[in-house]
Write an enzyme that holds these catalytic residues in place. Structure first.
Site, PDB file in Angstrom:
ATOM      1  N   ASP A  42      33.750 -68.068  64.244  1.00 62.50           N
ATOM      2  CA  ASP A  42      34.546 -68.944  65.126  1.00 62.50           C
ATOM      3  C   ASP A  42      35.709 -68.177  65.764  1.00 62.50           C
ATOM      4  OD1 ASP A  42      34.527 -71.027  62.221  1.00 62.50           O
ATOM      5  OD2 ASP A  42      33.012 -70.952  63.810  1.00 62.50           O
TER       6      ASP A  42
ATOM      7  N   GLU B   4      30.624 -78.746  69.603  1.00 64.46           N
ATOM      8  CA  GLU B   4      31.909 -78.284  69.044  1.00 64.46           C
ATOM      9  C   GLU B   4      32.259 -76.935  69.635  1.00 64.46           C
ATOM     10  OE1 GLU B   4      31.037 -77.931  64.846  1.00 64.46           O
ATOM     11  OE2 GLU B   4      30.078 -75.993  65.137  1.00 64.46           O
TER      12      GLU B   4
ATOM     13  N   ARG C 210      28.499 -64.700  59.079  1.00 64.18           N
ATOM     14  CA  ARG C 210      28.668 -64.896  60.518  1.00 64.18           C
ATOM     15  C   ARG C 210      29.725 -63.887  60.987  1.00 64.18           C
ATOM     16  NH1 ARG C 210      30.314 -71.059  61.028  1.00 64.18           N
ATOM     17  NH2 ARG C 210      31.487 -70.451  59.160  1.00 64.18           N
TER      18      ARG C 210
HETATM   19  O1  AHR Z   1      33.063 -72.307  60.478  1.00 62.13           O
HETATM   20  C1  AHR Z   1      33.589 -73.570  60.062  1.00 62.13           C
HETATM   21  C2  AHR Z   1      33.224 -74.653  61.034  1.00 62.13           C
HETATM   22  O2  AHR Z   1      31.795 -74.664  61.208  1.00 62.13           O
HETATM   23  C3  AHR Z   1      33.791 -74.468  62.438  1.00 62.13           C
HETATM   24  O3  AHR Z   1      34.990 -75.165  62.609  1.00 62.13           O
HETATM   25  C4  AHR Z   1      32.693 -75.020  63.319  1.00 62.13           C
HETATM   26  O4  AHR Z   1      32.731 -74.568  64.668  1.00 62.13           O
HETATM   27  C5  AHR Z   1      31.452 -74.517  62.581  1.00 62.13           C
HETATM   28  O5  AHR Z   1      30.343 -75.230  62.880  1.00 62.13           O
END
Ligand code: AHR
Length: 481
Positions: free
Chosen positions: A54, A233, A330
């Site tokens: 993120d 999101e 990730r």
């Molecule tokens: O990485 C944690 C959460 O999971 C983030 O806020 C969101 O974008 C993702 O899907």
């Protein structure tokens, strides 16, 4: 943290929702295995930052690149900075704030972003309580604020909670300014809409307060938006070519995670959802050829030459044991953004691990590019991913040219002047037909790839083919982009 609930299954059950070796500039004809094209900037490589998801990266007007992202433990807000993108890989990280011992900010800390708001450094983030059970995904948006001008040295304290339009699951906030107005964007579960989260924008009154009711810009309804969970999101904004673009991420956080795109004329009323156009297809998604899975939750920055850069996270393997949300791999990744004939960003595919690739454009014919389609090498107006190559160091100041979609192949010259794609591990070392010296080209701002196997010859463009030509011929000049 070991939580039995997935944040999204919980939300659903309660009805709560859902280099390259670019060259330094030197005397013409000199073979230089340099760093980036900006002599002072080393070449960045993917993954840029391991186990940071993120990720927000921006270049502040103090000349520093700042980077923040979710850490695998979700227990702290950590900031790093560097004068170069490449420097972010190993930059020292400072923990600005840790989750509290109890209360609404004592559990997960997700997707922090650093913003400079009304003369203050503020970090926005999503947080939850730590009580376990059903409360652990009571995710809301909060902010901490710095007491000084330097976010890496100042003291940080809680500013408060974002005053969201509904008391429901909300996360992934960001701030952007458009035509002099500062906007807040976030993802939220809206009562009455059966999704995990939708994306909203609204002008800001102050750091935690909206100046108006929100505009709901996208709801997950398309098949690629509702795989695993109904999620929109991670919005990010880019104003280019007369339009405002919003990217966002969709579906479960495994290999099905991908990015969508909305756009609006920059002069339109961006608070009217009817003015935004939504891409019917994802614009960035898993690519098995380059081994990047679940790319998303992106941000935008520029490289040291001011060229647009896509920042995103992605794993380099597909199969995940357990809940993807608690998988640490990730990694933060970056790559160039190009634009199509209509000025719309073309993100292509996630380019995979290694140096940031380039395109090679004949200086004498700029509508086409070196391209690899399967085993076919051409000079054509091929789709972006087919035109991206890494020049990979091959020893003694030489490189191999490797297409990102076929990393097991490289360009190889023949005695007859033909150039082909050949398996990297079997091309004849004796002839060194697969190695070239990357040099300053015969025209300003160009590069030349001199053949090691065939002295005095270099890679050239001829019609729709890549061939060898005399190394002073105009056709050996390539623009590296
Ligand atoms: O990485 C944690 C959460 O999971 C983030 O806020 C969101 O974008 C993702 O899907």
């Amino acid at each position: 943290m070991n939580f039995p609930l997935s944040r999204r299954s919980f939300a659903t059950s309660l009805g709560v929702g859902a280099s390259l070796l670019p060259i330094a500039c030197t005397a013409p004809g000199k073979s230089v295995i340099g760093t980036s094209k900006s002599p002072q900037a080393p070449a960045a490589s993917n993954p840029l930052i391991k186990q940071r998801a993120d990720t927000q990266i921006f270049r502040h007007d103090d000349g520093w690149y700042y980077a923040m992202g979710s850490v695998p433990e979700y227990d702290r807000l950590a900031l790093r900075r560097s004068k170069t993108l490449a420097g972010l890989t190993d930059a020292e990280e400072r923990v600005l704030w840790r989750h509290e011992a109890s209360g609404p900010m004592s559990g997960f800390l997700w997707a922090p972003e650093l913003h400079y708001v009304d003369g203050k450094w503020i970090v926005y983030f999503a947080a939850s309580p730590s009580g376990g059970g059903e409360d652990v995904f009571r995710i809301r948006t909060f902010a901490v604020v710095c007491d000084g001008p330097d976010p890496m040295t100042g003291n940080w304290s809680v500013l408060g909670e974002f005053k969201a339009p509904w008391d429901s699951f909300n996360l992934d906030s960001t701030i952007f300014t458009h035509r002099g107005v500062r906007y807040f964007s976030w993802a939220q579960r809206e009562p009455g809409i059966e999704t995990n989260s939708n994306v909203y924008i609204a002008p800001m009154k102050d750091a935690l307060t909206l100046a108006s009711a929100p505009a709901r810009l996208t709801v997950p309804t398309l098949d690629w938006e509702v795989r695993g969970f109904k999620v929109n999101e991670g919005s990010a904004f880019l104003n280019r070519n007369g339009r405002l673009f919003m990217t966002y991420s969709a579906s479960a956080t495994d290999a099905r995670y991908c990015m969508g795109l909305l756009s609006v004329d920059e002069t339109a009323n961006i608070m009217d959802p009817r003015n935004w156009v939504k891409s019917p297809r994802p614009v960035f998604e898993t690519c098995r050829e380059t081994s990047v899975y679940g790319p998303g939750h992106n941000s935008f920055t520029v490289d040291e030459e001011g060229r647009d850069i896509l920042v995103y996270h992605g794993r380099d393997y597909e199969k995940i044991e357990g809940d993807p949300l608690f998988n640490p791999d990730r990694h933060t990744r970056i790559q160039r953004i190009y634009y199509d004939a209509d000025g719309v960003p073309d993100f292509g595919v996630p380019v995979g691990n290694g140096a940031i690739p380039e395109r090679f454009i004949p200086a004498v014919r700029r509508t086409v590019r070196m391209a690899c389609d399967g085993m076919t090498l051409s000079v054509s107006d091929a789709p972006l991913p087919q035109t991206q190559f890494r020049s990979i160091e091959a020893g003694e100041g030489t490189v191999q040219l490797v297409p990102i979609l076929r990393p097991e192949l490289c360009l190889a010259a023949g005695p007859d002047g033909a150039v082909r794609l050949a398996p990297r591990d079997v091309v004849s070392d004796v002839a060194a037909e697969d190695r070239f010296r990357r040099e300053v080209g015969p025209a300003t701002g160009t590069v030349r790839f001199a053949s090691v196997a065939y002295e005095g010859r270099a890679l050239a463009h001829s019609g729709d083919r890549v061939v060898l030509a005399d190394d002073y011929d105009a056709s050996v000049a390539w623009l590296a982009d």
